[in-house]
Design an enzyme around this catalytic site. Sequence first.
Site, PDB file in Angstrom:
ATOM      1  N   PRO A   1       0.821  -1.205   0.000  1.00 18.22           N
ATOM      2  CA  PRO A   1       0.000   0.000   0.000  1.00 18.22           C
ATOM      3  C   PRO A   1       0.863   1.266   0.000  1.00 18.22           C
ATOM      4  O   PRO A   1       1.889   1.328   0.673  1.00 18.22           O
ATOM      5  CB  PRO A   1      -0.797  -0.121   1.298  1.00 18.22           C
ATOM      6  CG  PRO A   1      -0.854  -1.592   1.556  1.00 18.22           C
ATOM      7  CD  PRO A   1       0.470  -2.124   1.092  1.00 18.22           C
ATOM      8  N   GLU A   2       0.441   2.266  -0.758  1.00 14.81           N
ATOM      9  CA  GLU A   2       1.203   3.505  -0.867  1.00 14.81           C
ATOM     10  C   GLU A   2       0.663   4.553   0.090  1.00 14.81           C
ATOM     11  O   GLU A   2      -0.330   4.330   0.797  1.00 14.81           O
ATOM     12  CB  GLU A   2       1.169   3.985  -2.315  1.00 14.81           C
ATOM     13  CG  GLU A   2       1.496   2.872  -3.301  1.00 14.81           C
ATOM     14  CD  GLU A   2       2.428   3.261  -4.418  1.00 14.81           C
ATOM     15  OE1 GLU A   2       2.863   4.423  -4.482  1.00 14.81           O
ATOM     16  OE2 GLU A   2       2.736   2.377  -5.245  1.00 14.81           O
TER      17      GLU A   2
ATOM     18  N   LYS B   1       4.006   5.561   5.208  1.00 17.74           N
ATOM     19  CA  LYS B   1       3.275   4.298   5.111  1.00 17.74           C
ATOM     20  C   LYS B   1       2.992   3.685   6.480  1.00 17.74           C
ATOM     21  O   LYS B   1       2.613   2.517   6.574  1.00 17.74           O
ATOM     22  CB  LYS B   1       4.069   3.311   4.249  1.00 17.74           C
ATOM     23  CG  LYS B   1       4.284   3.793   2.826  1.00 17.74           C
ATOM     24  CD  LYS B   1       5.038   2.760   2.020  1.00 17.74           C
ATOM     25  CE  LYS B   1       5.296   3.246   0.604  1.00 17.74           C
ATOM     26  NZ  LYS B   1       5.953   2.239  -0.228  1.00 17.74           N
TER      27      LYS B   1
ATOM     28  N   ARG C   1      13.094  -3.638  -6.180  1.00 23.44           N
ATOM     29  CA  ARG C   1      11.674  -3.458  -6.431  1.00 23.44           C
ATOM     30  C   ARG C   1      11.422  -3.527  -7.940  1.00 23.44           C
ATOM     31  O   ARG C   1      12.331  -3.334  -8.745  1.00 23.44           O
ATOM     32  CB  ARG C   1      11.205  -2.090  -5.900  1.00 23.44           C
ATOM     33  CG  ARG C   1      11.594  -1.820  -4.459  1.00 23.44           C
ATOM     34  CD  ARG C   1      10.746  -2.603  -3.495  1.00 23.44           C
ATOM     35  NE  ARG C   1       9.393  -2.059  -3.440  1.00 23.44           N
ATOM     36  CZ  ARG C   1       9.060  -0.984  -2.735  1.00 23.44           C
ATOM     37  NH1 ARG C   1       9.966  -0.314  -2.029  1.00 23.44           N
ATOM     38  NH2 ARG C   1       7.807  -0.564  -2.716  1.00 23.44           N
TER      39      ARG C   1
END
Length: 289
Positions: free
Chosen positions: A2-3, A51, A252
Amino acid sequence: MPEGDTVWRTASRLHQALAGREIVESDLRWPEIATADLTGRTTLEVVSRGKHVLHRVEGGLTLHSHLRMEGQWRVEATPGLPTRWRRNPQLRALVAGPDWTALGLRLGMLDLVPTAREGDLVGHLGPDVLGPDWDAARAVENVARSHAPIGEALLDQRNLAGVGTMWCAETLFLERVPPWTPADEAGRETVERVVARAHRLIDNGRRNAVQTSTGSTRLDEAHYVHARSGRPCRRCGETVRVAMIGRAPQERTMFYCPRCQGGLGPTDDGRPQAPLGSNRGAARTRRSY
């Protein structure tokens, strides 16, 4: 993962459900804090920091959580809460007010600390993209002096907090910046444009249930490059690709368009990449934030 905008919406939902109300039940299923009991304390506020979620309660305590890849907080009505939730093996935290109950599922981190020591957990973070103290100039400075690829620098939460792989990829595509460009060689003006775009995208994202960079809220039309490897670029028609960015163990995925963003990335072997899912709406582009 989640951002920042998703986490902001989560904290806002928890705040609306619990702030100003007494905690009537708590169950923290995390080894280090399993015996802690928040019952009887009042929730003061729930806020996000990048976050991270900070649930501040009466008595100077903060329940800190991080969703990591798969975590979430659900809000369910307290009266008649089904027993299945308490028996759920994925439940890591339950905090109930008289009206609403917050259920933390598959959380990646859970801590209970004195509010005065929140900095031990989030003090390393850079300016929060959605925070009241957002400092664009400081974020630009942090990114511009990094020797890492600009995509990696944007994802480094020490530079600015809240940008994840989706908004990173969408930002760099919209600004036509190659993700593997060393940040300290990209130029000040470019970094300023990139940081401003990331802020605009994430700020828009917190106001909408669907995170969109194209302006469309249809899930198959919402993004330009993220999760669209093997499909045609909405801008030029070239095949969107995905490759790794960053150094182990922090590598990533980075989605990008070789034609729009200056060629193949150094970690891309150039082999064909099959499209994932439907390609409906690939040619339809609306507005960009």
